[in-house]
Design a protein around this motif. Structure first.
Motif, PDB file in Angstrom:
ATOM      1  N   MET A 201       0.969  -1.274   0.162  1.00  0.00           N
ATOM      2  CA  MET A 201       0.190  -0.038   0.172  1.00  0.00           C
ATOM      3  C   MET A 201       0.931   1.258  -0.128  1.00  0.00           C
ATOM      4  O   MET A 201       2.096   1.057   0.548  1.00  0.00           O
ATOM      5  CB  MET A 201      -1.050  -0.006   1.244  1.00  0.00           C
ATOM      6  N   VAL A 202       0.405   2.260  -0.705  1.00  0.00           N
ATOM      7  CA  VAL A 202       1.099   3.419  -0.812  1.00  0.00           C
ATOM      8  C   VAL A 202       0.408   4.577  -0.097  1.00  0.00           C
ATOM      9  O   VAL A 202      -0.794   4.512  -0.200  1.00  0.00           O
ATOM     10  CB  VAL A 202       1.366   3.907  -2.238  1.00  0.00           C
ATOM     11  N   TYR A 203       1.147   5.422   0.983  1.00  0.00           N
ATOM     12  CA  TYR A 203       0.618   6.343   1.703  1.00  0.00           C
ATOM     13  C   TYR A 203       1.439   7.806   1.683  1.00  0.00           C
ATOM     14  O   TYR A 203       2.382   7.627   1.098  1.00  0.00           O
ATOM     15  CB  TYR A 203       0.407   6.096   3.457  1.00  0.00           C
ATOM     16  N   ALA A 204       0.628   8.839   2.104  1.00  0.00           N
ATOM     17  CA  ALA A 204       1.538   9.999   2.364  1.00  0.00           C
ATOM     18  C   ALA A 204       1.659  10.197   3.979  1.00  0.00           C
ATOM     19  O   ALA A 204       0.508   9.535   4.578  1.00  0.00           O
ATOM     20  CB  ALA A 204       0.741  11.018   1.880  1.00  0.00           C
ATOM     21  N   ASP A 205       2.518  10.665   4.605  1.00  0.00           N
ATOM     22  CA  ASP A 205       2.619  10.873   5.915  1.00  0.00           C
ATOM     23  C   ASP A 205       1.278  11.939   6.332  1.00  0.00           C
ATOM     24  O   ASP A 205       0.553  11.502   7.426  1.00  0.00           O
ATOM     25  CB  ASP A 205       3.920  11.355   6.592  1.00  0.00           C
ATOM     26  N   GLY A 206       1.136  13.044   5.680  1.00  0.00           N
ATOM     27  CA  GLY A 206       0.209  13.818   5.957  1.00  0.00           C
ATOM     28  C   GLY A 206      -0.170  14.891   4.896  1.00  0.00           C
ATOM     29  O   GLY A 206       0.400  14.887   3.684  1.00  0.00           O
ATOM     30  N   TYR A 207      -1.077  15.726   5.111  1.00  0.00           N
ATOM     31  CA  TYR A 207      -1.411  16.681   4.183  1.00  0.00           C
ATOM     32  C   TYR A 207      -2.378  17.792   4.881  1.00  0.00           C
ATOM     33  O   TYR A 207      -2.536  17.965   6.096  1.00  0.00           O
ATOM     34  CB  TYR A 207      -2.001  16.283   3.133  1.00  0.00           C
ATOM     35  N   LYS A 213      -3.886  20.134   9.611  1.00  0.00           N
ATOM     36  CA  LYS A 213      -2.819  19.401   9.546  1.00  0.00           C
ATOM     37  C   LYS A 213      -3.479  18.008   9.647  1.00  0.00           C
ATOM     38  O   LYS A 213      -4.014  17.682  10.668  1.00  0.00           O
ATOM     39  CB  LYS A 213      -1.610  19.348  10.324  1.00  0.00           C
ATOM     40  N   ILE A 214      -3.537  17.075   8.587  1.00  0.00           N
ATOM     41  CA  ILE A 214      -4.310  15.800   8.845  1.00  0.00           C
ATOM     42  C   ILE A 214      -3.018  14.779   8.965  1.00  0.00           C
ATOM     43  O   ILE A 214      -2.001  14.507   8.067  1.00  0.00           O
ATOM     44  CB  ILE A 214      -5.042  15.389   7.272  1.00  0.00           C
ATOM     45  N   ASP A 215      -3.047  13.811   9.759  1.00  0.00           N
ATOM     46  CA  ASP A 215      -2.156  12.941  10.087  1.00  0.00           C
ATOM     47  C   ASP A 215      -2.701  11.630   9.271  1.00  0.00           C
ATOM     48  O   ASP A 215      -3.528  10.851   9.699  1.00  0.00           O
ATOM     49  CB  ASP A 215      -2.163  12.683  11.472  1.00  0.00           C
ATOM     50  N   HIS A 216      -2.425  11.564   7.938  1.00  0.00           N
ATOM     51  CA  HIS A 216      -3.068  10.408   7.144  1.00  0.00           C
ATOM     52  C   HIS A 216      -2.381   9.118   7.412  1.00  0.00           C
ATOM     53  O   HIS A 216      -2.860   7.913   7.247  1.00  0.00           O
ATOM     54  CB  HIS A 216      -2.591  10.855   5.835  1.00  0.00           C
ATOM     55  N   LYS A 217      -1.050   8.857   7.862  1.00  0.00           N
ATOM     56  CA  LYS A 217      -0.283   7.786   7.895  1.00  0.00           C
ATOM     57  C   LYS A 217      -0.918   7.051   8.991  1.00  0.00           C
ATOM     58  O   LYS A 217      -0.890   5.603   8.931  1.00  0.00           O
ATOM     59  CB  LYS A 217       1.194   8.200   8.031  1.00  0.00           C
ATOM     60  N   ALA A 218      -1.784   7.554   9.969  1.00  0.00           N
ATOM     61  CA  ALA A 218      -2.314   6.823  11.026  1.00  0.00           C
ATOM     62  C   ALA A 218      -3.118   5.675  10.436  1.00  0.00           C
ATOM     63  O   ALA A 218      -3.792   4.753  10.894  1.00  0.00           O
ATOM     64  CB  ALA A 218      -3.163   7.764  11.837  1.00  0.00           C
ATOM     65  N   SER A 219      -3.917   6.231   9.241  1.00  0.00           N
ATOM     66  CA  SER A 219      -4.864   5.402   8.479  1.00  0.00           C
ATOM     67  C   SER A 219      -4.186   4.089   8.150  1.00  0.00           C
ATOM     68  O   SER A 219      -4.851   3.086   8.009  1.00  0.00           O
ATOM     69  CB  SER A 219      -5.403   5.919   7.294  1.00  0.00           C
ATOM     70  N   ALA A 220      -2.833   4.169   7.758  1.00  0.00           N
ATOM     71  CA  ALA A 220      -2.168   2.789   7.437  1.00  0.00           C
ATOM     72  C   ALA A 220      -2.212   1.740   8.378  1.00  0.00           C
ATOM     73  O   ALA A 220      -2.578   0.779   7.953  1.00  0.00           O
ATOM     74  CB  ALA A 220      -0.662   3.184   7.067  1.00  0.00           C
ATOM     75  N   ASP A 221      -1.977   1.947   9.645  1.00  0.00           N
ATOM     76  CA  ASP A 221      -2.181   0.865  10.628  1.00  0.00           C
ATOM     77  C   ASP A 221      -3.553   0.295  10.676  1.00  0.00           C
ATOM     78  O   ASP A 221      -3.644  -0.926  10.801  1.00  0.00           O
ATOM     79  CB  ASP A 221      -1.850   1.530  12.035  1.00  0.00           C
ATOM     80  N   THR A 351      -1.195  20.341 -19.545  1.00  0.00           N
ATOM     81  CA  THR A 351      -0.811  21.051 -18.163  1.00  0.00           C
ATOM     82  C   THR A 351      -2.033  20.926 -17.412  1.00  0.00           C
ATOM     83  O   THR A 351      -3.083  21.647 -17.508  1.00  0.00           O
ATOM     84  CB  THR A 351      -0.073  22.406 -18.297  1.00  0.00           C
ATOM     85  N   SER A 352      -1.647  19.930 -16.191  1.00  0.00           N
ATOM     86  CA  SER A 352      -3.180  19.728 -15.406  1.00  0.00           C
ATOM     87  C   SER A 352      -2.739  20.146 -13.953  1.00  0.00           C
ATOM     88  O   SER A 352      -1.631  19.882 -13.566  1.00  0.00           O
ATOM     89  CB  SER A 352      -3.420  18.355 -15.254  1.00  0.00           C
ATOM     90  N   VAL A 353      -3.752  20.905 -13.377  1.00  0.00           N
ATOM     91  CA  VAL A 353      -3.434  21.385 -11.825  1.00  0.00           C
ATOM     92  C   VAL A 353      -3.870  20.642 -10.979  1.00  0.00           C
ATOM     93  O   VAL A 353      -4.982  20.033 -11.280  1.00  0.00           O
ATOM     94  CB  VAL A 353      -4.054  23.109 -11.980  1.00  0.00           C
ATOM     95  N   ILE A 354      -3.108  20.373  -9.813  1.00  0.00           N
ATOM     96  CA  ILE A 354      -3.240  19.757  -8.925  1.00  0.00           C
ATOM     97  C   ILE A 354      -3.479  20.592  -7.624  1.00  0.00           C
ATOM     98  O   ILE A 354      -2.542  20.931  -7.050  1.00  0.00           O
ATOM     99  CB  ILE A 354      -2.436  18.635  -8.375  1.00  0.00           C
ATOM    100  N   PHE A 355      -4.626  20.650  -6.833  1.00  0.00           N
ATOM    101  CA  PHE A 355      -4.993  21.308  -5.710  1.00  0.00           C
ATOM    102  C   PHE A 355      -5.085  20.721  -4.475  1.00  0.00           C
ATOM    103  O   PHE A 355      -5.906  19.852  -4.436  1.00  0.00           O
ATOM    104  CB  PHE A 355      -6.199  22.392  -5.892  1.00  0.00           C
ATOM    105  N   GLU A 356      -4.351  20.787  -3.495  1.00  0.00           N
ATOM    106  CA  GLU A 356      -4.263  20.297  -2.168  1.00  0.00           C
ATOM    107  C   GLU A 356      -5.559  20.253  -1.531  1.00  0.00           C
ATOM    108  O   GLU A 356      -6.195  19.392  -0.728  1.00  0.00           O
ATOM    109  CB  GLU A 356      -3.099  20.526  -1.519  1.00  0.00           C
TER     110      GLU A 356
END
Ligand code: WTA
Length: 701
Positions: A201-207, A213-221, A351-356
């Protein structure tokens, strides 16, 4: 408008056949300036894509790609409804989206990342840099994770550049990616990882989102635990860091399971991984979506047909040229993001824009500031976002100096009033609008106007896309012709290259869900006998502009996102005090529809408020915050037929102050009035007509 009493009566016998009347909207014509530069203005295209030229018409889309080996058969129908497209052809998606543009555009932005925090600079990734990074990530996947063609990887990530980079790296190897929307819970991601058999699985630590600030890596566990419960071992979690060298999560990295991508990449700098030449029919990705039954289904999309379809439709309907700045504000975790942020635009060298972030943070001018700053000229979003931006900042667009040539609306029906604000205020009267109707299953657009050729009509998706031949059938298989004024089930009579291959691991469900209902002859290998059932209600006026009414199955469209009511009900029932639950849609001013929960508790429960809170929390953990119900009603019993079926339609009518119709034949008719009083109060109420999709709700149960 239809008489509600009559509609309810008709509904009792035949819901998908209600009469629909509405005020016809005026045509609005595309601006001459747009037409002058549009990719598609040649009237001969209609002839080229006419039914008599099907399926060869789709060569036009396939020829927009670079093939390693050209195909010999455009469409193979020998095993219906498992159609095969561009048979014998070989190609690679990442080559088509990246490598082939280097000659002309290596120095041009492929993706532009806009972080949510406004003090963090925008980052433009050139095609050359995208090429380098996709190769390096492909090296990690192949050499450090041992992944090969046909393996599945679940990617649970937010809107950061590393998401499309990881997708393209998978595509380079023929590894099938399954991207799960970042806002979904760890449980939801784990379930999907298990269903697809993902070891990695591929995750990001947060965003950053909405100022938090979202702690996304917490979802991985949680995901790993969930997958394990379902019998799937996840060996590796790859973690992208939102800020290099820093770690945004409070959860520790687990030795031997979790790896920082920036660490792994150090060994592979500037490494090149040759794109694997894949069969046209090799699966490219899975996208899970909600359907009639509880479990989300993995829609499996193919390599050649899918890429050809999204490339052709991006060129003709999104009007993308390499020099445009194209911004689709959807999330890559949904099909819109796959087809029309990543694959279609990049295949065209766009050219494609990515907005967080979210559109209204820190204020409702943010979207228009981004448009001005990047000089965006193609904008793509959903009615929910438009309604929200209108409500919170109706005069904001005019404060900013941007000019769109083209705008898209997708995901839900748009009310004419909202459409007009989009056209006049957001588009400043200069931009053409396409209202694109399609689905996760269909890969790309099914109904939309041709932006440089057709007039627009507020509230109607419009004519079928090129090479698509829809029909509206009623419950008796009768073809409801244009101008009948009757609503029915919209079907597509023919296969097209963007249609999904199957439901991952469940061919029978694929057949049942989409083809059994209107199949004319199960033995036939003629595509004409296999219309695709879309599960949307629609009407077709005499001018041939399809108007989509919404889902006819147990799916609620919340802010353009599909939620299965059965999934929500199953979540409610995990709370042990809940005896029975029914979920129905209620109209919401911004999100279009929201779920409402009706539930009966087991005897002796003394604290219903606590149970309500628990139900909300369970829904948020098992599915995600987007599924949070608008309200919960604890009732003494649910209305049922004599055979014990819960009458969700009656509950939907109550929640939307619509006529409940004739309920005398129910097993417990008195409960209807009891619930009505509980929800609407004891005073007099003014009944509403209510939207067609609520009337149609559950009609295919
Ligand atoms: C609805 C999103 C009206 C429809 C691309 C469909 C629309 C479901 C429109 C698919 C539109 C999508 N007008 N309704 N322009 N576009 N829908 O799979 O009910 O997330 O079945 O795909 O959204 O949602 P999905």
């Amino acid at each position: 408008m239809a008489d509600p009493k009559q509609a309810a009566k008709a509904g009792a016998e035949n819901e998908a056949h209600i009469a629909v009347h509405w005020r016809e909207e005026e045509y609005v014509y595309p601006p001459a300036k747009f037409i002058g530069q549009a990719n598609l203005t040649d009237p001969a295209v209609l002839e080229r894509f006419s039914e008599k030229n099907f399926p060869e018409c789709y060569r036009e889309y396939a020829d927009m790609l670079d093939w390693d080996e050209y195909w010999h058969t455009t469409l193979d129908t020998s095993n219906p409804q498992f159609w095969k497209w561009f048979v014998g052809g070989k190609l690679n998606v990442s080559y088509n989206c990246v490598d082939r543009h280097l000659k002309k555009y290596k120095n041009k932005a492929a993706l532009i990342f806009v972080p949510e925090p406004e003090d963090e600079p925008v980052y433009a990734l050139t095609y050359q840099e995208l090429y380098t990074r996709v190769n390096e990530v492909a090296a990690v996947l192949r050499e450090d994770c041992g992944l090969k063609t046909g393996d599945r990887v679940t990617i649970h990530m937010p809107m950061i550049l590393e998401l499309p980079i990881t997708m393209l790296a998978c595509a380079r190897l023929g590894v099938v990616h399954s991207v799960v929307f970042g806002g979904f819970s760890g449980e939801a991601a784990g379930l999907r990882a298990a269903d697809s058999g993902s070891h990695v699985m591929v995750y990001a630590d947060g965003y950053y989102r909405g100022g938090k600030k979202i702690d996304h890596k917490a979802s991985a566990d949680i995901a790993v635990e969930m997958a394990k419960k379902e019998g799937q071992k996840v060996d590796k979690i790859l973690v992208w860091r939102r800020h290099r060298g820093q770690y945004m999560s409070a959860k520790p990295m687990i030795e031997g399971r979790d790896y920082f991508m920036d660490d792994l990449l150090k060994k592979h700098l500037r490494k090149k991984v040759a794109p694997v030449s894949l069969d046209s029919e090799a699966p490219l990705f899975l996208m899970y979506t909600s359907g009639t039954t509880g479990k989300p289904k993995g829609c499996q999309h193919r390599t050649g047909g899918y890429l050809a379809y999204v490339t052709g439709t991006s060129k003709y309907y999104q009007d993308i040229h390499p020099e445009d700045v194209y911004w689709c504000m959807a999330d890559i975790g949904w099909i819109t993001g796959h087809s029309y942020i990543v694959y279609g635009p990049l295949a065209l060298g766009g050219t494609s824009v990515i907005f967080e972030g979210v559109p209204n943070y820190p204020d409702s001018g943010r979207v228009w500031r981004i448009a001005e700053q990047l000089d965006v000229n193609i904008f793509h979003t959903s009615p929910t976002a438009i309604r929200m931006l209108r409500k919170t900042g109706p005069d904001e667009p005019q404060k900013y100096n941007y000019h769109f040539k083209h705008m898209t609306t997708v995901g839900e029906p748009i009310e004419p009033e909202t459409w007009r604000w989009y056209y006049e205020s957001v588009g400043k009267g200069e931009a053409v609008i396409v209202d694109t109707w399609w689905q996760t299953e269909t890969g790309g657009f099914l109904c939309t106007t041709k932006p440089g050729m057709d007039p627009m009509k507020a509230g109607s998706a419009g004519p079928p896309a090129l090479g698509i031949y829809p029909a509206i059938y009623d419950e008796e298989n009768k073809d409801l012709k244009a101008g009948s004024g009757k609503a029915g089930n919209i079907c597509i009579r023919n296969p097209w290259p963007g249609i999904m291959q199957t439901i991952w691991g469940d061919n029978d469900r694929f057949t049942r869900q989409y083809y059994t209902k209107y199949c004319k002859n199960p033995k036939s290998t003629d595509w004409r006998d296999w219309p695709y059932f879309a599960a949307d209600g629609a009407v077709l006026p005499a001018d041939g502009y399809f108007r989509i009414l919404g889902r006819v199955d147990d799916v609620i469209n919340v802010a353009g996102h599909r939620l299965g009511t059965k999934e929500l009900e199953a979540a409610c029932l995990t709370v042990k005090e809940v005896a029975e639950a029914a979920v129905v849609p209620v109209v919401d001013e911004i999100k279009g529809r929201m779920p409402v929960v009706y539930m009966a508790l087991k005897p002796g429960v003394s604290d219903p408020q606590r149970v309500e809170k628990e139900v909300i929390s369970v829904i948020e953990t098992l599915i995600g915050k987007i599924a949070r119900p608008k309200s919960i009603h604890v009732v003494s019993d649910l209305p049922k037929t004599r055979s014990g079926k819960i009458m969700r339609r009656v509950l939907a009518a109550i929640s939307n102050t619509m006529d409940v119709g004739d309920v005398t034949t129910l097993a417990n008719p008195d409960i209807v009035e009891e619930i009505r009083k509980q929800v609407q109060g004891t005073g007099p109420v003014q009944l509403k007509e209510g939207p067609e999709d609520v009337k149609l709700f559950g009609s295919n149960e």
